[in-house]
Motif scaffolding. Sequence first.
Motif, short mmCIF file in Angstrom:
data_model
loop_
_atom_site.label_atom_id
_atom_site.label_comp_id
_atom_site.label_asym_id
_atom_site.label_seq_id
_atom_site.Cartn_x
_atom_site.Cartn_y
_atom_site.Cartn_z
N PRO A 150 0.83 -1.21 0.00
CA PRO A 150 0.00 0.00 0.00
C PRO A 150 0.86 1.25 0.00
O PRO A 150 2.06 1.21 0.29
CB PRO A 150 -0.79 -0.12 1.31
N THR A 151 0.25 2.37 -0.31
CA THR A 151 0.90 3.67 -0.13
C THR A 151 0.72 4.07 1.32
O THR A 151 -0.38 4.00 1.86
CB THR A 151 0.28 4.72 -1.06
N TRP A 152 1.78 4.46 1.98
CA TRP A 152 1.69 4.77 3.40
C TRP A 152 0.85 6.02 3.67
O TRP A 152 0.96 7.01 2.95
CB TRP A 152 3.07 4.98 4.01
N ARG A 153 0.08 5.95 4.73
CA ARG A 153 -0.63 7.14 5.22
C ARG A 153 0.35 8.04 5.96
O ARG A 153 0.24 9.26 5.92
CB ARG A 153 -1.76 6.72 6.16
N ALA A 154 1.33 7.42 6.62
CA ALA A 154 2.35 8.15 7.37
C ALA A 154 3.45 7.17 7.73
O ALA A 154 3.32 5.96 7.52
CB ALA A 154 1.76 8.77 8.63
N THR A 155 4.56 7.68 8.26
CA THR A 155 5.63 6.81 8.76
C THR A 155 6.00 7.22 10.18
O THR A 155 5.84 8.38 10.57
CB THR A 155 6.90 6.84 7.87
N ILE A 156 6.52 6.24 10.91
CA ILE A 156 7.00 6.47 12.27
C ILE A 156 8.40 5.89 12.38
O ILE A 156 8.61 4.72 12.08
CB ILE A 156 6.07 5.83 13.32
N SER A 157 9.34 6.72 12.77
CA SER A 157 10.74 6.31 12.92
C SER A 157 11.08 6.12 14.38
O SER A 157 10.78 6.99 15.21
CB SER A 157 11.65 7.37 12.30
N LEU A 158 11.70 5.00 14.70
CA LEU A 158 12.29 4.78 16.02
C LEU A 158 13.80 4.69 15.82
O LEU A 158 14.30 3.68 15.29
CB LEU A 158 11.75 3.50 16.67
#
Length: 231
Positions: free
Chosen positions: A75-83
């Motif tokens: 899918p196309t991401w709605r958002a990303t989260i980086s740790l």
Amino acid sequence: MSIGLAFFHGWGLSGTFWSPLRAALPDYPHAVIDRGYFGGTSTTPWHLADQWVAIGHSKGWADALLYPTLQKDAPTWRATISLCGFTHFCARHPEDAGQARRVVERMVKVFSKAPHEVLSDFLTRCELQAFSPSPEADTSAVWDLTHLQSDLAALIDMDVSEGLKQPRLRHLALAAQDDVIVSPALSEANWANAPEAELVWHPTGGHALGHAHPDWCALQIRRFVNGLAHG
């Protein structure tokens, strides 16, 4: 509208890295993308959610950012989260924030002869000793040494900063102030030019932030994802 979470682990790890954080986020559909370093496989139930948010640890965040362009069914991401993630790892110039190229180049060179030593030393510096392989482990039976070495080498010149320019793609970056792998200066430099990014600090956790403080990370992720759902 339902939102799912897609987890991407970092170098030298597997999908099991995410177990504590996934346990703290049970009310979302989960996908886990495993690089297959140690025989693990990916689980991608994309049909379970209308939209997906990619969550990446360390190099896994860069892998997540590129994933939709490399996988036809993604899918196309709605958002990303980086740790503890980054757009680039090695410093481009001596005065820049980032790891010195010669350090990673040496790791790559030594890895070909002593993969246990390199991986164990790295995971110890990450405060992830629990994931270090035993010296007796049969690397030829389980480890994908070629993949591990090529992904390690990729860190030298990797730069995915152009991906931050994708329109309407929001980002949450969680970082630890005592991270010795991705320093605070590198985190600041990585996210400074990302207008759609929010950088949130935890005082401890090192490069193992997502594993060391899963409840805090889950709280930040929930807040961010809820904002997407109502934004």
